[in-house]
Write a protein that holds these residues in place. Structure first.
Motif, PDB file in Angstrom:
ATOM      1  N   MET A   1       0.748   3.638  -2.965  1.00  0.00           N
ATOM      2  CA  MET A   1      -0.561   5.271  -2.390  1.00  0.00           C
ATOM      3  C   MET A   1       0.398   6.328  -1.786  1.00  0.00           C
ATOM      4  O   MET A   1       0.045   7.388  -2.117  1.00  0.00           O
TER       5      MET A   1
ATOM      6  N   SER B   1      -9.942   7.896  -3.063  1.00  0.00           N
ATOM      7  CA  SER B   1     -10.100   7.846  -4.623  1.00  0.00           C
ATOM      8  C   SER B   1      -8.243   6.647  -5.363  1.00  0.00           C
ATOM      9  O   SER B   1      -8.580   6.740  -6.258  1.00  0.00           O
ATOM     10  N   HIS B   2      -8.801   6.415  -4.305  1.00  0.00           N
ATOM     11  CA  HIS B   2      -7.648   5.030  -4.581  1.00  0.00           C
ATOM     12  C   HIS B   2      -8.090   3.685  -5.500  1.00  0.00           C
ATOM     13  O   HIS B   2      -9.331   3.429  -5.225  1.00  0.00           O
ATOM     14  N   HIS B   3      -7.536   2.585  -6.244  1.00  0.00           N
ATOM     15  CA  HIS B   3      -8.318   1.777  -6.823  1.00  0.00           C
ATOM     16  C   HIS B   3      -8.423   0.701  -5.570  1.00  0.00           C
ATOM     17  O   HIS B   3      -7.883   0.214  -4.388  1.00  0.00           O
ATOM     18  N   PHE B   4      -9.748   0.012  -5.565  1.00  0.00           N
ATOM     19  CA  PHE B   4     -10.498  -1.244  -5.473  1.00  0.00           C
ATOM     20  C   PHE B   4      -9.520  -1.926  -4.220  1.00  0.00           C
ATOM     21  O   PHE B   4      -9.872  -1.813  -2.987  1.00  0.00           O
ATOM     22  N   VAL B   5      -8.970  -2.513  -5.205  1.00  0.00           N
ATOM     23  CA  VAL B   5      -8.026  -3.653  -4.934  1.00  0.00           C
ATOM     24  C   VAL B   5      -6.813  -2.825  -3.050  1.00  0.00           C
ATOM     25  O   VAL B   5      -6.984  -3.486  -2.690  1.00  0.00           O
ATOM     26  N   ASN B   6      -6.826  -1.628  -3.829  1.00  0.00           N
ATOM     27  CA  ASN B   6      -5.683  -1.149  -2.626  1.00  0.00           C
ATOM     28  C   ASN B   6      -6.201  -0.602  -1.738  1.00  0.00           C
ATOM     29  O   ASN B   6      -5.788  -1.108  -0.425  1.00  0.00           O
ATOM     30  N   ARG B   7      -7.854  -0.131  -2.334  1.00  0.00           N
ATOM     31  CA  ARG B   7      -8.036   0.237  -0.567  1.00  0.00           C
ATOM     32  C   ARG B   7      -8.779  -1.280   0.169  1.00  0.00           C
ATOM     33  O   ARG B   7      -8.407  -1.177   1.943  1.00  0.00           O
TER      34      ARG B   7
ATOM     35  N   CYS C   1       0.727  -1.213   0.449  1.00  0.00           N
ATOM     36  CA  CYS C   1       0.125   0.133  -0.037  1.00  0.00           C
ATOM     37  C   CYS C   1       0.632   1.440   0.229  1.00  0.00           C
ATOM     38  O   CYS C   1       0.137   2.724  -0.740  1.00  0.00           O
TER      39      CYS C   1
END
Length: 272
Positions: A98, A157-163, A94
């Motif tokens: 991120m 606003s980060h990608h779903f997988v990263n969240r 992450c």
């Protein structure tokens, strides 16, 4: 020295006689006092988070010293080390995709030493590993953390997988010490180096929790909005508090043992 030991014995005996609700109340009061002291002494509360990771690194160093000096991994939970490696790897991922800073470097160093500890337990010191005592099933924590991360994660606003990975490492860190506590519960006797290591984890957890709580207080709650919306901000704080309270009971008996001059920590039934 004797009067102080008698005072410690009187206080600890009084605390032990109190009902669970009274003990919980005393723990909360003590935590609030500690937070007030930290708030007045530490002006930049970001330093508390750095200090938490530094204390965690010290705990790992104590563990490495034990492995190198005594050539035994008895009393150490391999499963806790593996859970620690998993959440650190997720947090590093992450950080890189991120946002990365000094915490990334500290996490990288901690992950490297944790992997070394895992290697020593699995290969070099395998004969002394207490597999029968380290019987906590990992899916009891991995599966719930993964499901919870899918359901409750940041709304940035980060990608779903990263969240989802971000939420997963937060939840897993909160419960990663449970297998180690199970080992100590099964053995009842904790040798000094392992006790020092777990106590260091307790201090690290408290400092991390203090960092988040004080940040929220200083921002008058605005930090919660900055973390996102929905349940996620609350879950971050709950995870931090859970980490602290999981180890609170052990830390009490550790301090009592050290102040009483005992080298080996003996845990009564029902602790951890």
């Amino acid at each position: 020295m004797r009067p102080s030991r008698n005072l410690i014995h009187i206080v600890s005996s009084w605390v032990r006689r109190q009902p669970p609700k009274a003990k919980a109340f005393l723990a909360v009061v003590l935590g609030m006092v500690a937070l007030a002291v930290l708030r007045s002494v530490v002006h930049d509360h970001d330093n508390l988070f750095v200090a938490a990771e530094a204390v965690h690194s010290i705990g790992i160093s104590i563990l490495i010293y034990k492995l190198m000096k005594e050539r035994t991994c008895a009393g150490i939970s391999l499963k806790s080390q593996e859970l620690t490696a998993i959440f650190l790897a997720a947090r590093l991922y992450c950080s890189f995709v991120m946002e990365y800073d000094i915490h990334t470097i500290l996490d990288l160093a901690t992950l490297a030493t944790t992997l070394w500890v895992i290697y020593m337990i699995r290969f070099k010191l395998k004969s002394s590993y207490m597999a029968d005592k380290d019987n906590f099933a990992l899916y009891y924590v991995l599966a719930p953390c993964a499901i919870l991360a899918l359901l409750v994660h940041p709304s940035t606003s980060h990608h779903f997988v990263n969240r989802v990975f971000w939420a997963f490492c937060v939840y897993l860190e909160a419960v990663s010490v449970l297998p180690q506590l199970r080992v100590m519960q099964n053995t009842k006797i904790v040798e000094p180096f392992t006790a020092h290591y777990v106590f260091a984890l307790g201090i690290a957890r408290f400092l991390s929790c203090a960092h988040w709580v004080l940040q929220v207080l200083d921002s008058r709650g605005h930090l919660l909005v900055a973390l996102g919306y929905g349940l996620w901000p609350s879950m971050v704080l709950i995870s931090e508090v859970v980490q602290t309270f999981i180890l609170a009971d052990f830390c009490y008996y550790y301090v009592k043992s050290v102040l009483g001059g005992q080298l080996v920590l003996r845990l009564p039934s029902g602790v951890v």
